[in-house]
Scaffold this active site. Structure first.
Site, short mmCIF file in Angstrom:
data_model
loop_
_atom_site.label_atom_id
_atom_site.label_comp_id
_atom_site.label_asym_id
_atom_site.label_seq_id
_atom_site.Cartn_x
_atom_site.Cartn_y
_atom_site.Cartn_z
N GLU A 117 0.86 -1.20 0.00
CA GLU A 117 0.00 0.00 0.00
C GLU A 117 0.89 1.23 0.00
O GLU A 117 1.96 1.21 0.60
CB GLU A 117 -0.86 0.05 1.28
CG GLU A 117 -1.77 -1.14 1.48
CD GLU A 117 -2.32 -1.22 2.90
OE1 GLU A 117 -2.13 -0.25 3.68
OE2 GLU A 117 -2.91 -2.24 3.24
N LYS A 119 2.44 4.45 1.37
CA LYS A 119 2.53 4.95 2.75
C LYS A 119 2.09 6.41 2.74
O LYS A 119 2.76 7.27 2.19
CB LYS A 119 3.96 4.83 3.28
CG LYS A 119 4.08 5.24 4.74
CD LYS A 119 5.42 4.85 5.30
CE LYS A 119 5.51 5.04 6.82
NZ LYS A 119 4.94 6.26 7.34
N ASP A 121 1.32 10.14 3.86
CA ASP A 121 1.97 11.08 4.77
C ASP A 121 0.90 12.02 5.32
O ASP A 121 0.63 13.07 4.78
CB ASP A 121 3.04 11.86 4.01
CG ASP A 121 4.10 12.38 4.96
OD1 ASP A 121 4.00 12.10 6.17
OD2 ASP A 121 5.02 13.06 4.49
N TYR A 232 -6.80 1.61 6.23
CA TYR A 232 -5.85 0.55 5.88
C TYR A 232 -5.55 -0.47 6.96
O TYR A 232 -4.73 -1.35 6.77
CB TYR A 232 -4.54 1.18 5.41
CG TYR A 232 -3.97 2.22 6.36
CD1 TYR A 232 -3.61 1.89 7.66
CD2 TYR A 232 -3.77 3.53 5.93
CE1 TYR A 232 -3.09 2.84 8.52
CE2 TYR A 232 -3.25 4.49 6.79
CZ TYR A 232 -2.92 4.13 8.08
OH TYR A 232 -2.41 5.06 8.93
N LYS A 320 10.89 2.57 2.38
CA LYS A 320 10.96 4.00 2.11
C LYS A 320 11.52 4.31 0.72
O LYS A 320 12.43 3.62 0.24
CB LYS A 320 11.85 4.69 3.17
CG LYS A 320 11.26 4.66 4.58
CD LYS A 320 9.92 5.31 4.64
CE LYS A 320 9.65 6.41 5.60
NZ LYS A 320 10.51 6.94 6.54
N CYS A 414 27.93 43.59 8.53
CA CYS A 414 27.22 43.03 7.38
C CYS A 414 28.19 42.76 6.22
O CYS A 414 28.94 43.66 5.83
CB CYS A 414 26.13 44.00 6.94
SG CYS A 414 25.34 43.54 5.40
N CYS A 417 27.38 45.47 3.41
CA CYS A 417 27.55 46.92 3.55
C CYS A 417 28.42 47.33 4.73
O CYS A 417 28.74 48.50 4.89
CB CYS A 417 26.18 47.61 3.68
SG CYS A 417 25.40 47.34 5.27
N CYS A 432 21.05 42.98 9.66
CA CYS A 432 21.95 44.05 9.30
C CYS A 432 21.23 45.35 9.64
O CYS A 432 20.07 45.54 9.30
CB CYS A 432 22.23 43.98 7.80
SG CYS A 432 22.82 45.52 7.11
N CYS A 438 22.32 49.48 2.78
CA CYS A 438 22.79 48.13 2.48
C CYS A 438 22.32 47.72 1.09
O CYS A 438 21.13 47.71 0.81
CB CYS A 438 22.24 47.16 3.52
SG CYS A 438 22.79 45.47 3.21
S1 IVH Z 1 -0.43 0.27 8.80
C1 IVH Z 1 0.74 -1.65 12.67
N1 IVH Z 1 -0.62 1.34 6.45
O1 IVH Z 1 2.56 5.21 9.04
C2 IVH Z 1 0.57 -1.11 11.30
N2 IVH Z 1 0.22 2.67 8.21
O2 IVH Z 1 5.11 4.85 10.41
C3 IVH Z 1 0.66 0.33 11.23
N3 IVH Z 1 0.76 4.97 7.55
O3 IVH Z 1 1.30 5.29 12.28
C4 IVH Z 1 -0.29 0.99 10.38
N4 IVH Z 1 0.19 4.78 5.45
O4 IVH Z 1 -0.05 6.55 10.51
C5 IVH Z 1 -0.25 1.53 7.72
N5 IVH Z 1 -0.85 2.17 4.29
C6 IVH Z 1 -0.51 2.35 5.57
C7 IVH Z 1 -0.02 3.60 6.04
C8 IVH Z 1 0.34 3.72 7.37
C9 IVH Z 1 0.65 5.60 6.38
C10 IVH Z 1 1.25 5.63 8.79
C11 IVH Z 1 0.46 5.32 10.02
C12 IVH Z 1 1.46 4.79 11.01
C13 IVH Z 1 2.76 5.25 10.42
C14 IVH Z 1 3.89 4.34 10.85
#
Ligand code: IVH
Length: 672
Positions: A117, A119, A121, A232, A320, A414, A417, A432, A438
């Site tokens: 999935e 991740k 943010d 998720y 990551k 500065c 100047c 400054c 300046c």
């Molecule tokens: S699963 C125990 N799925 O990432 C499993 N987390 O760094 C944890 N996050 O606190 C959650 N996308 O807020 C899961 N597809 C995803 C996610 C996800 C973002 C966040 C979540 C978690 C953090 C961990």
């Protein structure tokens, strides 16, 4: 510090602290470091200790130290909301896969089924449904206890208030479902643009915008923010057992939850790696920010066997994307002077590629940041580049220190100047003080000088200013008054008529009011209002430039920070030279002094020595209420010198000039 002065500073500090609390807690977008913030709070605490009558129940000192969550009720998570372990490259993921198999006693050549999935943010949340009805929702908090944001979550269209059901799926008695609240990149940009137009503070990134929007005490505000949610993960699900995570995601969809359509069922390491590469390619195109993919073991029985450490599950990992960070060695630090005079330290380092772009310099922000990270020249550091923002130094790798690293010292003058560089208490930046002279600030100074509220010189826009400065025709604002027609004719798109118009506008601006002139000088913290106050109070530039910090603080609207910036402006020789040059060029400033009527009308007082019955500023206030005025020093224009105990040299000067000298008692008689 006298009580009066302390009172002013206390008020100023409260305002500052409240403002930074708001930035930190509400907007999730702090503009000062924690250290700076702490300093403000400590200063306020100390003042309140010294002057206990200045303590008030609503002072931020009474609140600081409590976490922001206090504003919300707290909700414990039945099952802790853990975080995820990270892997940063393919080898690390292969190692993770091996660990999983070893743990489960599965042969290495077998394929584990995973779900991949994006991740997200954003902000992790947990929602609780009872018999299909949304009951409460909370943030992740510290993983064990979150903040109750139920009302806010209810305003987000992606949050189902009642679950759907059909013959293919039952509704559990209790369902705890987890997901991520986020803001799309485009919507974030629009929100920030609007905030900018309204003069509201900007969010640093979509995640902060989402967090700040969700954690509002007033759900009406959340309702106006464009938030989305992807679901998720599960907490407690009563009454239904799923065999796989994939099956759970499908159930979520049927119940009416939004599940990321880029989630994939993946067999074995190779498919995971292919998915990871695909998503990395897609990253910039996605409507939302992601910093990787989450890879989860699909079978729930496997998940249960693998279990969790205290921090993270063993059955999932965050894979990551390539960091927008790199390490390098700082060779030097230079200081950049911005358009407003802020002096910013910039690290120069060995070239590194970050996300495909070669970088050789990054900002160190300010002195507090340098101290916080303890950055030195020669250090090996982590630098980062995020999106379009300027690269920054994130941290120092202290283990690589050799001992020969050099501390970073801010310049006293500065680099552009040569004027003094100072740091005003309560501000993060060094500045400054060259102001008017300046070159780094020149274009901005000229623009401000010419503006309507300033000298009101029509026709001199940014393009003309740029050319005048770049061609070296104008080296300070006073040079405007020495412009000749052939100077202007050297500029692009400048005709004879336009040049005449500009010269006429410059000529006309020579007759000006003191308040406009003061504003036009662009003294830091002196806006239109304060310029007017100063003009009315003191009446001439000659008086204003001699005022001490204490005398400036005698004005109701002026606190120590502002007083200091006015004082510093006039201590800079070059600023005075430019003012002199302006006057020589024929700028005539009409005095603005407002004569107040009263028994002391038209009378000017000077004080020397300590008064016993009142403070200087109380005395000053009294004089002004009665229509008189107080001058900082003795001159022929002064009517009375009020002598307290241990008078200074003003007494001798007054005697020489034949000014009437009165005692404190006589003064009190006059004013009562
Ligand atoms: S699963 C125990 N799925 O990432 C499993 N987390 O760094 C944890 N996050 O606190 C959650 N996308 O807020 C899961 N597809 C995803 C996610 C996800 C973002 C966040 C979540 C978690 C953090 C961990």
């Amino acid at each position: 510090m006298e009580r009066e002065e302390a009172k002013k500073r206390v008020e100023e500090l409260r305002e500052l602290i409240n403002y930074h609390n708001y930035r930190y807690y509400v907007l999730d977008d702090p503009t000062i470091s924690d250290a700076e913030y702490d300093r403000l709070v400590i200063e306020l605490q100390q003042l309140e200790e010294r002057f206990p009558d200045l303590k008030t129940p609503d002072s931020p000192t009474q609140r600081v130290g409590h976490p922001p969550a206090e504003k919300f009720n707290t909700i414990p998570h039945t099952i802790p909301m853990l975080s995820l372990d990270n892997v940063f490259d393919e080898d690390e993921f292969i190692a993770f896969d091996k660990r999983v198999k070893r743990f489960l006693n599965i042969a290495d050549k077998e394929h584990i089924e995973y779900v991949g999935e994006p991740k997200m943010d954003g902000v992790g949340v947990e929602l609780v449904y009872e018999d299909g009805v949304f009951k409460v929702g909370s943030t992740r908090g510290d993983g064990f206890i979150g903040e109750d944001v139920t009302s806010n979550l209810k305003t987000i269209p992606d949050v189902p208030l009642v679950l759907k059901s059909d013959s293919s799926i039952r509704i559990p008695r209790r369902l705890e479902v987890r997901g991520e609240v986020y803001m799309e990149k485009k919507k974030f940009a629009i929100l920030n643009r609007r905030r900018g137009e309204k003069g509201e503070p900007l969010f640093a990134n979509p995640r902060n915008a989402a967090a700040g929007s969700l954690r509002q005490l007033d759900p009406m505000i959340t309702a106006k923010r464009p938030l989305n949610v992807f679901f998720y993960a599960a907490g407690v699900v009563e009454g239904i057992k799923f065999k796989t995570h994939w099956e759970f995601l499908k159930a979520l969809e049927k119940w009416g939850f939004r599940v990321n359509s880029r989630s994939r069922l993946l067999r074995g390491v190779d498919e995971v790696i292919r998915y990871y590469r695909e998503m990395a390619e897609l990253r910039e195109e996605l409507e939302y920010e992601t910093d990787g993919v989450v890879i989860k073991v699909n079978r729930i029985d496997f998940q249960e066997r693998l279990g969790s450490t205290s921090k993270a599950p063993r059955w999932a990992v965050a894979f990551k994307f390539e960091a927008k960070q790199a390490t390098t060695v700082i060779r030097d630090v230079v200081f950049n002077v911005g358009r407003t005079g802020a002096v910013t330290p910039v690290a120069i380092f060995d070239p590194v590629k970050i996300g495909g772009v070669e970088v050789t310099r990054a900002t160190l922000h300010n002195e507090d940041e340098i101290k916080r990270k303890d950055v030195r020249i020669g250090d090996t550091v982590v630098v980062q580049r995020a999106g379009d923002v300027i690269p920054e130094v994130v941290s120092v790798i202290v283990s690589k220190r050799k001992g020969s690293e050099k501390r970073i010292v801010f310049p006293e003058s500065c680099p552009e100047c040569g004027a003094r560089v100072i740091r005003i208490e309560g501000e993060a930046a060094h500045r400054c003080t060259g102001g008017l002279s300046c070159p780094a600030q020149l274009k901005e100074s000229i623009k401000h000088f010419c503006c309507k509220e300033g000298m009101d010189i029509e026709g001199i826009g940014e393009k003309i200013i740029s050319q005048l400065v770049d061609k070296g025709i104008v080296k300070d604002i006073a040079d405007l008054y020495f412009l000749r027609k052939d100077d202007l004719l050297k500029l692009e798109r400048m005709g004879s008529k336009l040049a005449d118009n500009i010269l006429n506008a410059i000529e006309r601006s020579k007759e000006t009011k003191l308040e406009k002139f003061l504003y036009a000088l662009g003294i830091r913290n002196v806006g239109e209002h304060l310029a007017r106050v100063l003009a009315r109070e003191f009446g001439s530039i000659e008086v204003i430039r001699e005022l001490s910090v204490e005398e400036l603080m005698g004005i109701r609207e002026i606190g120590p920070v502002v007083a200091e910036s006015i004082y510093n402006f006039f201590r800079e020789k070059r600023n005075n030279q430019v003012i002199q040059k302006l006057l020589k060029a024929g700028v005539k400033i009409k005095s603005e002094r407002v004569e107040k009527r009263g028994v002391l009308s038209g009378k000017t007082f000077v004080f020397t020595g300590a008064l016993s019955g009142m403070t200087r500023s109380e005395a000053k206030k009294k004089v002004e209420e009665l229509g008189g005025s107080v001058a900082p020093s003795v001159s022929k224009k002064v009517d009375y010198l009020v002598v307290g105990s241990e008078p200074g040299s003003k007494l001798d000067e007054a005697k020489k000039l034949g000014i009437r000298i009165i005692t404190e008692e006589e003064f009190i008689k006059m004013i009562s």
